[in-house]
Design an enzyme around this catalytic site. Structure first.
Site, mmCIF file in Angstrom:
data_model
loop_
_atom_site.group_PDB
_atom_site.id
_atom_site.type_symbol
_atom_site.label_atom_id
_atom_site.label_comp_id
_atom_site.label_asym_id
_atom_site.label_seq_id
_atom_site.Cartn_x
_atom_site.Cartn_y
_atom_site.Cartn_z
ATOM 1 N N LYS A 195 -15.490 45.846 11.883
ATOM 2 C CA LYS A 195 -14.971 45.561 13.228
ATOM 3 C C LYS A 195 -14.928 46.850 14.033
ATOM 4 O O LYS A 195 -14.382 47.836 13.542
ATOM 5 C CB LYS A 195 -13.569 44.955 13.117
ATOM 6 C CG LYS A 195 -12.912 44.609 14.438
ATOM 7 C CD LYS A 195 -11.503 44.063 14.227
ATOM 8 C CE LYS A 195 -10.832 43.761 15.563
ATOM 9 N NZ LYS A 195 -9.445 43.300 15.380
ATOM 10 N N LYS B 127 -12.581 49.135 10.049
ATOM 11 C CA LYS B 127 -12.079 48.806 11.388
ATOM 12 C C LYS B 127 -11.927 50.107 12.167
ATOM 13 O O LYS B 127 -11.131 50.967 11.793
ATOM 14 C CB LYS B 127 -10.750 48.068 11.313
ATOM 15 C CG LYS B 127 -10.186 47.716 12.700
ATOM 16 C CD LYS B 127 -8.858 46.993 12.588
ATOM 17 C CE LYS B 127 -8.266 46.707 13.950
ATOM 18 N NZ LYS B 127 -6.952 46.031 13.866
#
Length: 328
Positions: A252, A199
């Site tokens: 992400k 992320k």
């Protein structure tokens, strides 16, 4: 004694998860729909920066989600949006039994038993400072205290009926702590663990923070989310989360990080790989289509195909309602 790295059942306990374990073409089962649950129980509040998306009160969930389930929706990701009055420095409202997420889990599992209900695990929506964990006196992250609290929240969501828990906080060591917590609670056989492994500290989260009312009140999250140029850190984070017991690996954002998606598939070839097409990506595609740059359906389907080509078997996207229609 069963070791954490021996636990496999949760990754395919739910029938929705089993196709994620094989290479396949784009289907309705390829998507998980992220939804925002407000503690205003009768509300349906449009999110200005995210076209067609709303904050949904628990009492409006059945009418909002029911038509999508009938069209083939198989999985959702829940994000709680509490009132500012319940926020404190420790995020104590995150697993409030009367709070939006636990109430939503119970309603969705009662109304739609076959729907896979996943819950984001983070404290940013519930802390008065807007950071993703507990803080030290100098406003740096207290990693150990944060991990303990995140594991508590994950276990309580699982006890409420969640099928999957997905920590997005990016604390060190939280996967092992959550997996151990689920095992100790007797839930590790049925509740899977999806790691927001790679992320990145991206510019693409702005609309989400508006939607979830979760912006940091000071500083930013670059001390715990990954630097955008750091391929090596992304690879190390994926390797770590696999070791710590993750059932699913996530990258992400999605479209700017296709190289990391491919890395994830190569590092963890035996795990499902997910990608989260985040709020900024969603808004960009919408606004570009509205400006006549391209056809919305064509662009969205191309973005989905590119993610699957890179190695995804699961895609979290706000375009899920449209995709359920387009894939008929």
């Amino acid at each position: 004694m069963v070791q954490i790295d021996s636990l496999l059942h949760a990754g395919y306990h739910n029938v929705v998860q089993r196709p994620w374990q094989v290479d396949r073409t784009l289907t309705k089962g390829s998507f998980m729909y992220p939804i925002f649950i407000t503690d205003e129980q009768d509300a349906l509040i449009p999110i200005p920066s995210m076209p067609n998306q709303n904050r949904i009160g628990v009492n409006r969930l059945e009418e909002a989600i029911g038509p999508l389930v009938r069209k083939g929706l198989q999985a959702v990701m829940l994000f709680g949006v509490p009132n500012d009055s319940v926020k404190d420095a420790l995020g104590t409202a995150a697993d409030d039994p009367a709070g939006p997420v636990i109430q939503a889990i119970k309603l969705l599992k009662a109304k739609f038993p076959a729907l896979l209900v996943s819950c984001d695990i983070c404290l940013c929506e519930y802390t008065s400072h807007g950071h993703c964990g507990h803080l030290n006196d100098d406003n740096t992250i207290d990693n150990e205290a944060s991990v303990r609290r995140l594991a508590e929240v994950a276990v309580n969501y699982a006890r409420a009926g969640a099928d999957n828990v997905a920590p997005s906080d990016m604390m060190d060591g939280r996967m092992r702590a959550i997996k151990q917590g689920l095992h100790d609670a007797g839930l590790s056989h049925r509740v899977s663990l999806m790691a927001y492994s790679a992320k990145y500290a991206s510019a693409l989260y702005g609309p989400f923070r508006d939607a979830a009312c979760s912006g940091a009140k000071f500083g930013d999250r670059s001390a715990y989310q990954l630097p955008p140029g750091s391929r090596g850190l992304g690879r190390r984070a994926i390797e770590r989360d696999v070791r710590e017991g993750a059932d699913i690996i996530m990258v992400k954002p999605a479209m700017f990080y296709l190289d990391i998606v491919r890395d994830a598939k190569e590092i963890a070839p035996n795990h499902p790989v997910a990608a989260y097409q985040v709020s900024g990506e969603y808004a960009m595609i919408h606004h570009a289509a509205a400006a006549g740059v391209f056809n919305l359906k064509t662009a969205v389907l191309e973005s989905m195909t590119s993610l699957q080509r890179a190695g995804c078997s699961l895609i979290l996207t706000y375009f899920t309602p449209e995709l359920l229609d387009w894939l008929d």
